[in-house]
Design a protein around this motif. Structure first.
Motif, PDB file in Angstrom:
ATOM      1  N   ARG A 132       0.596   2.737  -1.337  1.00  0.00           N
ATOM      2  CA  ARG A 132       1.001   3.750  -2.312  1.00  0.00           C
ATOM      3  C   ARG A 132       1.170   5.116  -1.655  1.00  0.00           C
ATOM      4  O   ARG A 132       2.120   5.845  -1.942  1.00  0.00           O
ATOM      5  CB  ARG A 132      -0.012   3.827  -3.452  1.00  0.00           C
ATOM      6  CG  ARG A 132       0.350   4.881  -4.487  1.00  0.00           C
ATOM      7  CD  ARG A 132      -0.401   4.696  -5.783  1.00  0.00           C
ATOM      8  NE  ARG A 132      -0.080   5.760  -6.726  1.00  0.00           N
ATOM      9  CZ  ARG A 132       1.029   5.803  -7.450  1.00  0.00           C
ATOM     10  NH1 ARG A 132       1.915   4.840  -7.364  1.00  0.00           N
ATOM     11  NH2 ARG A 132       1.251   6.805  -8.283  1.00  0.00           N
ATOM     12  N   PHE A 135       4.450   5.014   0.441  1.00  0.00           N
ATOM     13  CA  PHE A 135       5.668   5.036  -0.361  1.00  0.00           C
ATOM     14  C   PHE A 135       5.847   6.367  -1.091  1.00  0.00           C
ATOM     15  O   PHE A 135       6.972   6.830  -1.278  1.00  0.00           O
ATOM     16  CB  PHE A 135       5.654   3.892  -1.375  1.00  0.00           C
ATOM     17  CG  PHE A 135       5.841   2.525  -0.758  1.00  0.00           C
ATOM     18  CD1 PHE A 135       5.993   2.366   0.614  1.00  0.00           C
ATOM     19  CD2 PHE A 135       5.862   1.384  -1.544  1.00  0.00           C
ATOM     20  CE1 PHE A 135       6.158   1.114   1.191  1.00  0.00           C
ATOM     21  CE2 PHE A 135       6.031   0.126  -0.975  1.00  0.00           C
ATOM     22  CZ  PHE A 135       6.177   0.000   0.385  1.00  0.00           C
ATOM     23  N   THR A 136       4.752   6.981  -1.510  1.00  0.00           N
ATOM     24  CA  THR A 136       4.847   8.283  -2.166  1.00  0.00           C
ATOM     25  C   THR A 136       5.429   9.323  -1.221  1.00  0.00           C
ATOM     26  O   THR A 136       6.251  10.158  -1.614  1.00  0.00           O
ATOM     27  CB  THR A 136       3.464   8.738  -2.661  1.00  0.00           C
ATOM     28  OG1 THR A 136       2.961   7.776  -3.604  1.00  0.00           O
ATOM     29  CG2 THR A 136       3.548  10.096  -3.349  1.00  0.00           C
ATOM     30  N   ARG A 140      10.766  10.669  -1.008  1.00  0.00           N
ATOM     31  CA  ARG A 140      10.991  12.072  -1.316  1.00  0.00           C
ATOM     32  C   ARG A 140      12.282  12.524  -0.649  1.00  0.00           C
ATOM     33  O   ARG A 140      12.658  12.029   0.417  1.00  0.00           O
ATOM     34  CB  ARG A 140       9.838  12.940  -0.790  1.00  0.00           C
ATOM     35  CG  ARG A 140       8.490  12.740  -1.485  1.00  0.00           C
ATOM     36  CD  ARG A 140       7.430  13.591  -0.822  1.00  0.00           C
ATOM     37  NE  ARG A 140       6.118  13.402  -1.428  1.00  0.00           N
ATOM     38  CZ  ARG A 140       4.991  13.876  -0.913  1.00  0.00           C
ATOM     39  NH1 ARG A 140       5.031  14.588   0.210  1.00  0.00           N
ATOM     40  NH2 ARG A 140       3.839  13.658  -1.517  1.00  0.00           N
ATOM     41  N   ARG A 157       7.798   3.341  -6.906  1.00  0.00           N
ATOM     42  CA  ARG A 157       6.513   4.043  -6.921  1.00  0.00           C
ATOM     43  C   ARG A 157       5.511   3.353  -7.850  1.00  0.00           C
ATOM     44  O   ARG A 157       4.348   3.171  -7.492  1.00  0.00           O
ATOM     45  CB  ARG A 157       6.722   5.484  -7.365  1.00  0.00           C
ATOM     46  CG  ARG A 157       7.356   6.376  -6.306  1.00  0.00           C
ATOM     47  CD  ARG A 157       7.456   7.791  -6.810  1.00  0.00           C
ATOM     48  NE  ARG A 157       8.009   8.685  -5.782  1.00  0.00           N
ATOM     49  CZ  ARG A 157       8.860   9.661  -6.037  1.00  0.00           C
ATOM     50  NH1 ARG A 157       9.271   9.885  -7.267  1.00  0.00           N
ATOM     51  NH2 ARG A 157       9.302  10.433  -5.066  1.00  0.00           N
ATOM     52  N   TRP A 158       5.973   2.994  -9.028  1.00  0.00           N
ATOM     53  CA  TRP A 158       5.071   2.372  -9.993  1.00  0.00           C
ATOM     54  C   TRP A 158       4.606   0.989  -9.547  1.00  0.00           C
ATOM     55  O   TRP A 158       3.492   0.570  -9.857  1.00  0.00           O
ATOM     56  CB  TRP A 158       5.750   2.304 -11.361  1.00  0.00           C
ATOM     57  CG  TRP A 158       5.627   3.592 -12.131  1.00  0.00           C
ATOM     58  CD1 TRP A 158       6.252   4.779 -11.857  1.00  0.00           C
ATOM     59  CD2 TRP A 158       4.830   3.836 -13.288  1.00  0.00           C
ATOM     60  NE1 TRP A 158       5.898   5.738 -12.767  1.00  0.00           N
ATOM     61  CE2 TRP A 158       5.026   5.185 -13.667  1.00  0.00           C
ATOM     62  CE3 TRP A 158       3.981   3.038 -14.059  1.00  0.00           C
ATOM     63  CZ2 TRP A 158       4.392   5.751 -14.766  1.00  0.00           C
ATOM     64  CZ3 TRP A 158       3.350   3.596 -15.163  1.00  0.00           C
ATOM     65  CH2 TRP A 158       3.552   4.935 -15.505  1.00  0.00           C
ATOM     66  N   THR A 160       3.650   0.107  -6.762  1.00  0.00           N
ATOM     67  CA  THR A 160       2.524   0.204  -5.825  1.00  0.00           C
ATOM     68  C   THR A 160       1.172   0.197  -6.518  1.00  0.00           C
ATOM     69  O   THR A 160       0.144   0.062  -5.849  1.00  0.00           O
ATOM     70  CB  THR A 160       2.635   1.486  -4.977  1.00  0.00           C
ATOM     71  OG1 THR A 160       2.618   2.634  -5.841  1.00  0.00           O
ATOM     72  CG2 THR A 160       3.914   1.491  -4.157  1.00  0.00           C
TER      73      THR A 160
END
Length: 211
Positions: A132, A135-136, A140, A157-158, A160
């Motif tokens: 997470r 990927f966060t 971007r 994102r979700w 993860t």
């Protein structure tokens, strides 16, 4: 971004794929072929029955690592270039992947044990949280390709959250019923779809409001 950045991203992706492939391959090492000279059919059946916990651990971890690779492949396919901000988050995530064969071997050695079940769940929780984080940071601007829809970024994102949620549930269940904790991992595919759909809905709702 420049061709240099694109090449660096390709190198990072190839290195990551290699770590995933090696980790998956190492899982099978703990499954030892029974050697029973003159043992007969009954002896082989008993030996294979004794290998069931190791086969279970192999299949479970293979599917989990495979799902993590698929997510990594999907997200890095959304990127258009590389920068130094991705190197260490990616390395730490790969560290958790490379550690999985050990966690799997410990769990497979005693599927009824509390400590092995807790250790395995904690290892997956760490891998999920590191994924997470990676990927966060990756999803971007200006890292993401311009043609990637915001809804797909939100879905990635979700997604993860699926593994950390399942691993946390397994961690809680393992304290009182270690064998039942492994059933929590069956939730991962359903949570992934549910969370991805939720992410898309929220992103499209924001787009509609902004329009």
């Amino acid at each position: 971004m420049s061709d240099h950045h694109a090449q660096q991203l390709e190198r990072l992706t190839f290195f990551s794929d290699a770590v995933f492939a090696i980790a998956i391959t190492l899982l099978v090492i703990e499954i030892h072929v029974p050697h029973l000279p003159g043992g007969g059919d009954q002896a082989y059946l008993q030996a294979l029955y004794g290998l069931l916990p190791h086969l279970f651990g192999f299949v479970l971890s293979f599917l989990v690592i495979g799902a993590l690779w698929a997510s990594h492949h999907r997200v890095f396919g959304m990127l258009q270039g590389h920068d130094d901000g991705l190197v260490w988050p990616n390395l730490l995530f790969l560290l958790s992947i490379a550690f999985m064969p050990f966690a799997t071997a410990l769990m497979s050695g005693d599927v009824n044990g509390r400590v092995p079940a807790l250790f395995y769940a904690a290892s997956l929780l760490l891998a999920g949280l590191l994924q997470r984080w990676l990927f966060t940071r990756a999803l971007r601007a200006p890292r993401v390709r311009p043609q990637v829809e915001p809804a797909e970024i939100a879905a990635a994102r979700w997604r993860t959250l699926a593994l950390p949620c399942a691993a946390l549930a397994a961690l809680l269940v393992a304290w009182t019923a270690p064998p039942l904790s492994y059933l929590c991992y069956a939730l991962i595919p359903f949570l992934t779809r549910l969370l991805a759909a939720q992410g898309r809905r929220r992103a499209r709702r924001r787009q509609a409001v902004a329009a």
